[in-house]
Design a protein around this motif. Structure first.
Motif, PDB file in Angstrom:
ATOM      1  N   ARG A   4       4.059  -0.919   3.555  1.00 23.99           N
ATOM      2  CA  ARG A   4       4.023   0.461   3.085  1.00 23.99           C
ATOM      3  C   ARG A   4       5.145   0.712   2.077  1.00 23.99           C
ATOM      4  O   ARG A   4       6.288   0.297   2.293  1.00 23.99           O
ATOM      5  CB  ARG A   4       4.166   1.421   4.267  1.00 23.99           C
ATOM      6  CG  ARG A   4       3.022   1.299   5.270  1.00 23.99           C
ATOM      7  CD  ARG A   4       3.101   2.365   6.333  1.00 23.99           C
ATOM      8  NE  ARG A   4       4.296   2.238   7.139  1.00 23.99           N
ATOM      9  CZ  ARG A   4       4.971   3.262   7.654  1.00 23.99           C
ATOM     10  NH1 ARG A   4       4.573   4.499   7.415  1.00 23.99           N
ATOM     11  NH2 ARG A   4       6.024   3.064   8.404  1.00 23.99           N
TER      12      ARG A   4
ATOM     13  N   ALA B 274      -0.204   3.989   4.565  1.00 27.16           N
ATOM     14  CA  ALA B 274      -1.156   2.904   4.830  1.00 27.16           C
ATOM     15  C   ALA B 274      -1.060   2.457   6.285  1.00 27.16           C
ATOM     16  O   ALA B 274       0.030   2.396   6.860  1.00 27.16           O
ATOM     17  CB  ALA B 274      -0.888   1.725   3.898  1.00 27.16           C
TER      18      ALA B 274
ATOM     19  N   ARG C 144      -0.947  -3.590   5.218  1.00 24.11           N
ATOM     20  CA  ARG C 144      -0.174  -3.769   3.992  1.00 24.11           C
ATOM     21  C   ARG C 144       1.252  -3.254   4.186  1.00 24.11           C
ATOM     22  O   ARG C 144       1.488  -2.372   5.011  1.00 24.11           O
ATOM     23  CB  ARG C 144      -0.838  -3.037   2.826  1.00 24.11           C
ATOM     24  CG  ARG C 144      -2.149  -3.655   2.362  1.00 24.11           C
ATOM     25  CD  ARG C 144      -2.758  -2.857   1.218  1.00 24.11           C
ATOM     26  NE  ARG C 144      -3.230  -1.530   1.654  1.00 24.11           N
ATOM     27  CZ  ARG C 144      -3.667  -0.589   0.824  1.00 24.11           C
ATOM     28  NH1 ARG C 144      -3.674  -0.822  -0.488  1.00 24.11           N
ATOM     29  NH2 ARG C 144      -4.095   0.567   1.304  1.00 24.11           N
TER      30      ARG C 144
ATOM     31  N   GLY D 212       0.822  -1.198   0.000  1.00 20.16           N
ATOM     32  CA  GLY D 212       0.000   0.000   0.000  1.00 20.16           C
ATOM     33  C   GLY D 212       0.858   1.251   0.000  1.00 20.16           C
ATOM     34  O   GLY D 212       2.091   1.177  -0.007  1.00 20.16           O
TER      35      GLY D 212
END
Length: 326
Positions: free
Chosen positions: A71, A65, A69, A61
């Motif tokens: 990052r 994020a 997830r 992400g």
């Protein structure tokens, strides 16, 4: 009062090498709750390719994020994602872009420490970035004239007077001032980590010159540096012949060896700690730790790259981030 998690910026390295693979494997091996301490500086597309190759099952992400997830601080490349396993100037340029962004994060306080995946010097230079590797590039980006390379492992640690230069140039660089500054850098680093170091300085010539029979550099330049360091209160001895000092250090007699040039320090470290040694940059205004291996184009894209070295680098980075800078 709760301690703020360590923020680690992991640069992806050359996207055509094994960097993305060892990163996803290392992050997958960490507890899911700890992954929020990390941000990968690189390209999501390359990480997703590595995730498919390695079967790590991660999802990625944006840098902000907070949903579990991994990052990613997305950095645009100058062209399409390069194929794995070959030298490519687009990949070399991308590696420099990733490092530049990570240095900015660390300089601004948005990251406590940088962990770097491997770059390819040929690809970097083909892209027009003429540096000798991570150490020279980081010194350039942080406005420092030079930095020191420390190779750290459980039983043997080496700091280098010079690194990526010819042997002839390395001998020329082994001045009293440079050797003294290298001793000081190693001394300060160990003090920062909470344990004063017993330091040994390796000689340049066989048997430290054997009284001038094999050269006088050790008596002319190295010995005076040791004497000056001792006068400053540093626990250091030398020069000691390089054919014995590493065995003595590995056996516990010394905590740190000052190596005069690249191979003098790298060969013993890679012999005894090939998969666990890490590369630490000293003398910079930011903290940086790296894996101690290359891009391994021969196995890139196969999923065979081992991530133990990356886990070691992450652990050492967390250690440094927890130790206040002087």
């Amino acid at each position: 009062m709760a301690t703020r998690p360590v923020r680690v910026a992991v640069t992806m390295g050359d996207p055509a090498g094994v960097g993305p693979e060892v990163i996803v494997k290392a992050l997958a091996a960490l507890p899911a709750a700890e992954r929020g301490d990390f941000v990968v500086v690189g390209a999501t597309e390359a990480l997703e390719r590595a995730d498919r190759t390695c079967g790590t099952g991660l999802s990625f992400g944006p840098a902000d994020a907070a949903d579990g997830r991994v990052r990613v601080d997305e950095v645009a490349m100058a062209g399409p994602l390069p194929a794995v396993g070959r030298v490519d100037p687009v990949a070399g340029d991308a590696a420099v872009r990733f490092i530049t962004r990570a240095v900015a994060l660390a300089s601004d306080g948005a990251a406590d420490v940088i962990v770097t995946a491997p770059i390819n010097k040929e690809a970097m230079n083909l892209a027009g970035h003429h540096h000798d590797g991570h150490t020279g590039l980081l010194a350039h980006l942080t406005g420092r004239r030079a930095a020191f390379m420390l190779l750290a492992s459980e039983r043997l640690n080496c700091i280098h007077v010079s690194t990526h230069v010819s042997l002839r140039t390395a001998i020329e660089r082994a001045t009293t001032e440079r050797v003294l500054e290298t001793i000081r850098a190693g001394h300060r680093h160990f003090l920062r980590l909470g344990r004063p170091a017993r330091i040994a300085v390796a000689g340049i010539n066989p048997h430290c010159g054997e009284g001038g029979l094999f050269g006088t550099e050790d008596t002319d330049f190295v010995a005076p540096a040791v004497e000056r360091a001792r006068a400053e209160g540093i626990d250091v001895v030398g020069p000691i012949s390089a054919d014995t000092v590493y065995a003595r250090a590995f056996g516990g007699a010394f905590d740190l060896v000052v190596s005069q040039y690249h191979d003098q320090g790298h060969i013993p470290i890679k012999l005894v700690a090939f998969e666990t040694a890490v590369n630490v940059s000293l003398g910079l205004p930011i903290d940086r730790v790296s894996v101690d291996h290359g891009t391994a184009f021969d196995i890139a894209g196969t999923g065979r790259a081992h991530h133990a070295n990356m886990l070691s680098a992450i652990a050492y980075a967390r250690l440094m981030a927890g130790a206040p800078r002087a």
